[in-house]
Design a protein around this motif. Structure first.
Motif, mmCIF file in Angstrom:
data_model
loop_
_atom_site.group_PDB
_atom_site.id
_atom_site.type_symbol
_atom_site.label_atom_id
_atom_site.label_comp_id
_atom_site.label_asym_id
_atom_site.label_seq_id
_atom_site.Cartn_x
_atom_site.Cartn_y
_atom_site.Cartn_z
ATOM 1 N N THR A 26 59.021 25.929 -10.258
ATOM 2 C CA THR A 26 58.413 24.443 -10.320
ATOM 3 C C THR A 26 57.093 24.497 -10.826
ATOM 4 O O THR A 26 56.632 24.048 -11.762
ATOM 5 N N VAL A 27 56.352 25.703 -10.117
ATOM 6 C CA VAL A 27 54.914 25.942 -10.730
ATOM 7 C C VAL A 27 54.769 26.133 -11.959
ATOM 8 O O VAL A 27 53.995 25.701 -12.767
ATOM 9 N N ARG A 28 55.700 26.999 -12.590
ATOM 10 C CA ARG A 28 55.674 27.634 -13.867
ATOM 11 C C ARG A 28 56.086 26.336 -14.974
ATOM 12 O O ARG A 28 55.518 26.237 -15.847
ATOM 13 N N ASN A 29 56.990 25.424 -14.528
ATOM 14 C CA ASN A 29 57.201 24.389 -15.331
ATOM 15 C C ASN A 29 56.386 23.414 -15.303
ATOM 16 O O ASN A 29 55.774 23.003 -16.479
ATOM 17 N N HIS A 30 55.561 23.099 -14.213
ATOM 18 C CA HIS A 30 54.269 22.163 -14.178
ATOM 19 C C HIS A 30 53.265 22.893 -15.124
ATOM 20 O O HIS A 30 52.568 22.323 -15.993
ATOM 21 N N ILE A 31 52.758 24.339 -15.068
ATOM 22 C CA ILE A 31 51.747 24.722 -15.957
ATOM 23 C C ILE A 31 52.212 24.878 -17.519
ATOM 24 O O ILE A 31 51.265 24.312 -18.057
ATOM 25 N N ASN A 32 53.387 25.041 -17.572
ATOM 26 C CA ASN A 32 53.898 24.784 -19.166
ATOM 27 C C ASN A 32 53.645 23.505 -19.739
ATOM 28 O O ASN A 32 53.284 23.422 -20.618
ATOM 29 N N LYS A 33 54.076 22.589 -18.894
ATOM 30 C CA LYS A 33 53.957 21.198 -19.250
ATOM 31 C C LYS A 33 52.413 20.901 -19.284
ATOM 32 O O LYS A 33 52.098 19.979 -20.240
ATOM 33 N N LEU A 34 51.562 21.296 -18.749
ATOM 34 C CA LEU A 34 50.050 21.153 -18.617
ATOM 35 C C LEU A 34 49.667 21.962 -20.030
ATOM 36 O O LEU A 34 48.764 21.297 -20.795
ATOM 37 N N PHE A 35 50.117 23.013 -20.158
ATOM 38 C CA PHE A 35 49.595 23.741 -21.372
ATOM 39 C C PHE A 35 50.192 22.761 -22.806
ATOM 40 O O PHE A 35 49.324 22.787 -23.749
ATOM 41 N N GLU A 36 51.241 22.225 -22.852
ATOM 42 C CA GLU A 36 51.671 21.438 -23.907
ATOM 43 C C GLU A 36 50.921 20.359 -23.913
ATOM 44 O O GLU A 36 50.409 19.914 -25.035
ATOM 45 N N GLU A 37 50.600 19.480 -22.959
ATOM 46 C CA GLU A 37 50.037 18.196 -22.945
ATOM 47 C C GLU A 37 48.436 18.383 -23.446
ATOM 48 O O GLU A 37 47.859 17.660 -24.012
ATOM 49 N N LEU A 38 47.802 19.511 -23.005
ATOM 50 C CA LEU A 38 46.409 19.812 -23.119
ATOM 51 C C LEU A 38 46.113 20.632 -24.353
ATOM 52 O O LEU A 38 45.048 20.746 -24.884
#
Length: 50
Positions: A26-38
């Motif tokens: 779940t942490v990795r999923n959130h981090i990947n989404k943050l990377f994409e969004e930013l």
């Protein structure tokens, strides 16, 4: 925001997961989404945006 705060403290995925009582995946999923969004490719790039 809590994941970003933990990243800025230099914590690893496992440590973040333990702090937030969620799974490492779940942490990795959130981090990947943050990377994409930013539009960043690393934690250091993410921190530099702050």
């Amino acid at each position: 925001m809590r994941i970003i705060q933990n990243i800025t403290q230099g914590l690893k995925d496992k440590e973040i997961a333990d702090n937030l009582h969620i799974s490492v995946s779940t942490v990795r999923n959130h981090i990947n989404k943050l990377f994409e969004e930013l539009d960043v490719a690393s934690r250091s790039q993410l921190i530099s945006l702050l």
